[in-house]
Design a protein around this motif. Structure first.
Motif, PDB file in Angstrom:
ATOM      1  N   VAL A  78      -6.771 -63.734 -10.066  1.00 32.11           N
ATOM      2  CA  VAL A  78      -6.939 -64.271  -8.709  1.00 32.11           C
ATOM      3  C   VAL A  78      -5.930 -65.384  -8.445  1.00 32.11           C
ATOM      4  N   ASN A  79      -5.719 -66.238  -9.421  1.00 33.27           N
ATOM      5  CA  ASN A  79      -4.762 -67.338  -9.270  1.00 33.27           C
ATOM      6  C   ASN A  79      -3.359 -66.797  -9.015  1.00 33.27           C
ATOM      7  N   MET A  80      -3.005 -65.731  -9.722  1.00 35.36           N
ATOM      8  CA  MET A  80      -1.700 -65.111  -9.527  1.00 35.36           C
ATOM      9  C   MET A  80      -1.594 -64.492  -8.133  1.00 35.36           C
ATOM     10  N   LEU A  81      -2.617 -63.759  -7.719  1.00 34.50           N
ATOM     11  CA  LEU A  81      -2.603 -63.107  -6.414  1.00 34.50           C
ATOM     12  C   LEU A  81      -2.593 -64.125  -5.273  1.00 34.50           C
ATOM     13  N   SER A  82      -3.291 -65.246  -5.466  1.00 28.89           N
ATOM     14  CA  SER A  82      -3.373 -66.257  -4.400  1.00 28.89           C
ATOM     15  C   SER A  82      -2.039 -66.928  -4.138  1.00 28.89           C
ATOM     16  N   ARG A  83      -1.094 -66.803  -5.084  1.00 24.71           N
ATOM     17  CA  ARG A  83       0.233 -67.397  -4.914  1.00 24.71           C
ATOM     18  C   ARG A  83       1.288 -66.346  -4.572  1.00 24.71           C
ATOM     19  N   SER A  84       0.839 -65.126  -4.314  1.00 22.45           N
ATOM     20  CA  SER A  84       1.765 -64.025  -4.026  1.00 22.45           C
ATOM     21  C   SER A  84       1.830 -63.748  -2.522  1.00 22.45           C
ATOM     22  N   LYS A  85       2.652 -62.773  -2.145  1.00 22.78           N
ATOM     23  CA  LYS A  85       2.782 -62.400  -0.744  1.00 22.78           C
ATOM     24  C   LYS A  85       1.568 -61.625  -0.235  1.00 22.78           C
ATOM     25  N   ILE A  86       0.748 -61.153  -1.154  1.00 24.00           N
ATOM     26  CA  ILE A  86      -0.452 -60.408  -0.741  1.00 24.00           C
ATOM     27  C   ILE A  86      -1.712 -61.233  -1.015  1.00 24.00           C
ATOM     28  N   LYS A  87      -1.620 -62.550  -0.808  1.00 24.13           N
ATOM     29  CA  LYS A  87      -2.739 -63.429  -1.121  1.00 24.13           C
ATOM     30  C   LYS A  87      -3.982 -63.129  -0.286  1.00 24.13           C
ATOM     31  N   TRP A  88      -3.814 -62.394   0.819  1.00 25.15           N
ATOM     32  CA  TRP A  88      -4.971 -62.037   1.654  1.00 25.15           C
ATOM     33  C   TRP A  88      -5.988 -61.206   0.882  1.00 25.15           C
ATOM     34  N   VAL A  89      -5.551 -60.525  -0.207  1.00 24.81           N
ATOM     35  CA  VAL A  89      -6.460 -59.627  -0.920  1.00 24.81           C
ATOM     36  C   VAL A  89      -7.560 -60.383  -1.671  1.00 24.81           C
ATOM     37  N   VAL A  90      -7.374 -61.692  -1.873  1.00 21.79           N
ATOM     38  CA  VAL A  90      -8.427 -62.473  -2.537  1.00 21.79           C
ATOM     39  C   VAL A  90      -9.138 -63.405  -1.571  1.00 21.79           C
ATOM     40  N   GLY A  91      -8.770 -63.347  -0.286  1.00 21.98           N
ATOM     41  CA  GLY A  91      -9.499 -64.093   0.735  1.00 21.98           C
ATOM     42  C   GLY A  91      -9.560 -65.576   0.447  1.00 21.98           C
TER      43      GLY A  91
ATOM     44  N   PRO B 256     -19.071 -70.414  18.204  1.00 25.50           N
ATOM     45  CA  PRO B 256     -19.704 -69.470  17.278  1.00 25.50           C
ATOM     46  C   PRO B 256     -18.959 -68.146  17.156  1.00 25.50           C
ATOM     47  N   LEU B 257     -18.476 -67.606  18.291  1.00 23.57           N
ATOM     48  CA  LEU B 257     -17.801 -66.313  18.257  1.00 23.57           C
ATOM     49  C   LEU B 257     -16.473 -66.409  17.520  1.00 23.57           C
ATOM     50  N   VAL B 258     -15.718 -67.478  17.763  1.00 27.03           N
ATOM     51  CA  VAL B 258     -14.439 -67.675  17.068  1.00 27.03           C
ATOM     52  C   VAL B 258     -14.684 -67.847  15.580  1.00 27.03           C
ATOM     53  N   TYR B 259     -15.721 -68.600  15.233  1.00 25.79           N
ATOM     54  CA  TYR B 259     -16.046 -68.803  13.816  1.00 25.79           C
ATOM     55  C   TYR B 259     -16.374 -67.472  13.141  1.00 25.79           C
ATOM     56  N   PHE B 260     -17.176 -66.637  13.811  1.00 27.44           N
ATOM     57  CA  PHE B 260     -17.563 -65.346  13.232  1.00 27.44           C
ATOM     58  C   PHE B 260     -16.343 -64.453  13.045  1.00 27.44           C
ATOM     59  N   LYS B 261     -15.429 -64.469  14.009  1.00 23.62           N
ATOM     60  CA  LYS B 261     -14.205 -63.675  13.878  1.00 23.62           C
ATOM     61  C   LYS B 261     -13.362 -64.156  12.703  1.00 23.62           C
ATOM     62  N   ARG B 262     -13.305 -65.472  12.507  1.00 25.90           N
ATOM     63  CA  ARG B 262     -12.563 -66.022  11.380  1.00 25.90           C
ATOM     64  C   ARG B 262     -13.176 -65.593  10.054  1.00 25.90           C
ATOM     65  N   ARG B 263     -14.501 -65.612   9.987  1.00 22.46           N
ATOM     66  CA  ARG B 263     -15.179 -65.187   8.760  1.00 22.46           C
ATOM     67  C   ARG B 263     -14.898 -63.713   8.478  1.00 22.46           C
ATOM     68  N   LEU B 264     -14.933 -62.892   9.523  1.00 19.13           N
ATOM     69  CA  LEU B 264     -14.627 -61.471   9.347  1.00 19.13           C
ATOM     70  C   LEU B 264     -13.206 -61.286   8.827  1.00 19.13           C
ATOM     71  N   SER B 265     -12.278 -62.011   9.424  1.00 18.26           N
ATOM     72  CA  SER B 265     -10.873 -61.872   9.044  1.00 18.26           C
ATOM     73  C   SER B 265     -10.634 -62.298   7.598  1.00 18.26           C
ATOM     74  N   ASN B 266     -11.274 -63.385   7.182  1.00 17.90           N
ATOM     75  CA  ASN B 266     -11.031 -63.942   5.843  1.00 17.90           C
ATOM     76  C   ASN B 266     -11.796 -63.250   4.730  1.00 17.90           C
ATOM     77  N   THR B 267     -12.893 -62.587   5.087  1.00 21.28           N
ATOM     78  CA  THR B 267     -13.760 -62.032   4.042  1.00 21.28           C
ATOM     79  C   THR B 267     -13.864 -60.509   4.048  1.00 21.28           C
ATOM     80  N   PHE B 268     -13.905 -59.902   5.236  1.00 22.29           N
ATOM     81  CA  PHE B 268     -14.241 -58.483   5.286  1.00 22.29           C
ATOM     82  C   PHE B 268     -13.154 -57.596   4.701  1.00 22.29           C
ATOM     83  N   LYS B 269     -11.899 -57.849   5.073  1.00 25.46           N
ATOM     84  CA  LYS B 269     -10.810 -56.984   4.584  1.00 25.46           C
ATOM     85  C   LYS B 269     -10.673 -57.027   3.056  1.00 25.46           C
ATOM     86  N   PRO B 270     -10.614 -58.215   2.438  1.00 28.13           N
ATOM     87  CA  PRO B 270     -10.539 -58.226   0.970  1.00 28.13           C
ATOM     88  C   PRO B 270     -11.794 -57.663   0.324  1.00 28.13           C
ATOM     89  N   TRP B 271     -12.964 -57.892   0.938  1.00 26.49           N
ATOM     90  CA  TRP B 271     -14.207 -57.331   0.403  1.00 26.49           C
ATOM     91  C   TRP B 271     -14.156 -55.801   0.429  1.00 26.49           C
TER      92      TRP B 271
END
Length: 357
Positions: free
Chosen positions: A343-356, A82-97
């Motif tokens: 979003v499609n363009m950003l997801s294929r770029s070097k900054i794809k993290w911005v769209v999570g 559960p803790l690893v999963y929550f950290k993954r969710r934070l990493s994938n969603t919080f920064k771009p949000w």
């Protein structure tokens, strides 16, 4: 037989969840593209009912997202603690949000500064306070805050994740918000319903646990039953919205209306019955759905009005039904199309993290 030759059990394919989440996002974008105000119409005339119907048609999206996220939580807990999963969710969603919510915040402040600076001194602190409320409480950016709180609650009670008693407690909490829409003991907007959506996350996890049984049941029930349930709950939801509008409720379109909960469940069941949507693969749901959520509201709120301003169109309340349908269709196509392309363009770029993801 040697143990080393025994193949591990095949991992189940839940790609259809991505397809349904994609359709739920289309619904959310549609709702935000259609909506131009709650009390813009003077009465419950035909145009107003069509407007209500267009909004209601897309109102399954939020509950669907929570339920499907819960389903995936049930799947991911097999692979992560559960803790690893929550950290993954934070990493994938919080920064771009955080990034896009701040973009939206400054876009609103800049627009207000341009308007107010012409005629009066700009109240920076007052504007900032009001804009913070708009962005983090009353726009689509409320979702991630609420979603992470909901996940945290389930993780706290991880030991009882599949407990029916826990589900009952969470259901009572959700229905309390449904009743509060009428009595307004506290803020009735669904965007501030911190504990109103945990039940649907839990229900999704429970659905995953019982998926083999549920899937067989869905396959055995004729499609027309799902269509009847969808149509009946749609009409019921439309009637409740009209009634709440007539008594001047704070939020007649509240997602946690009891009728809309039933409508959302009927919609999700229908989508699970159909399951395969060929067109979705071209949208690339796994790469684009979250990014569309993050960006589309900025377009709706800040850019869309400026695109239509030079046309000097009449207000929606003054349009014919045909013109209104065309107008909202164009708003939706522009919003979804342009946002998806970005979003499609950003997801294929070097900054794809911005769209999570």
């Amino acid at each position: 037989m040697s143990e080393s030759l025994i193949s591990p059990p095949a991992k189940k394919n839940f790609d259809f969840i991505d397809s349904i989440r994609c359709i739920a996002m289309i619904g959310i974008v549609m709702e935000h593209s259609v909506y131009v105000g709650t009390y813009v119409f003077k009465g419950l005339n035909t145009n107003h009912l069509v407007y209500m119907g267009l909004i209601q048609l897309s109102k399954f999206g939020t509950i669907a997202f929570f339920l499907l996220a819960g389903f995936l939580i049930g799947d991911k807990f097999k692979d992560y603690s559960p803790l690893v999963y929550f950290k993954r969710r934070l990493s994938n969603t919080f920064k771009p949000w955080l990034l896009w919510s701040l973009v939206f915040l400054f876009a609103i402040l800049f627009k207000e500064w341009v308007v107010m600076h012409r005629d009066a001194t700009f109240d920076y602190l007052g504007s900032l306070e009001q804009t913070l409320k708009i962005v983090y409480l009353f726009s689509n950016y409320w979702f991630i805050i609420n979603f992470l709180i909901c996940i945290a609650i389930l993780l706290i009670f991880r030991k009882y994740l599949y407990s029916n008693f826990l589900g009952l407690v969470l259901l009572v909490a959700s229905l309390t918000y449904s009743v509060n829409i009428y009595f307004e003991w506290f803020e009735p907007l669904h965007t501030t319903a911190i504990f109103g959506f945990v039940f649907y996350l839990w229900l999704g996890a429970k659905l995953h646990q019982k998926w083999d049984v549920v899937e067989k049941s869905i396959q055995n029930i004729p499609l027309f039953i799902f269509l009847i349930a969808f149509g009946a709950t749609f009409v019921l939801s439309l009637n409740e919205t009209a009634y709440l509008w007539s008594i001047k409720s704070t939020d007649p379109y509240n997602t946690l209306r009891l009728s809309n909960i039933l409508y959302s469940m009927a919609s999700i069941a229908l989508l699970l019955k159909i399951r395969n949507f060929a067109f979705v693969k071209y949208i690339k749901p796994r790469e684009t759905t979250f990014g569309i959520y993050l960006i589309h509201y900025i377009f709706v709120y800040s850019i869309l009005p400026e695109l239509f301003r030079p046309l000097h169109l009449p207000e929606v309340t003054q349009m014919s039904i045909g013109m209104m349908l065309l107008y909202v269709a164009i708003r939706f196509i522009l919003t979804y199309g342009i946002t998806w392309a970005l979003v499609n363009m950003l997801s294929r770029s070097k900054i794809k993290w911005v769209v999570g993801r």
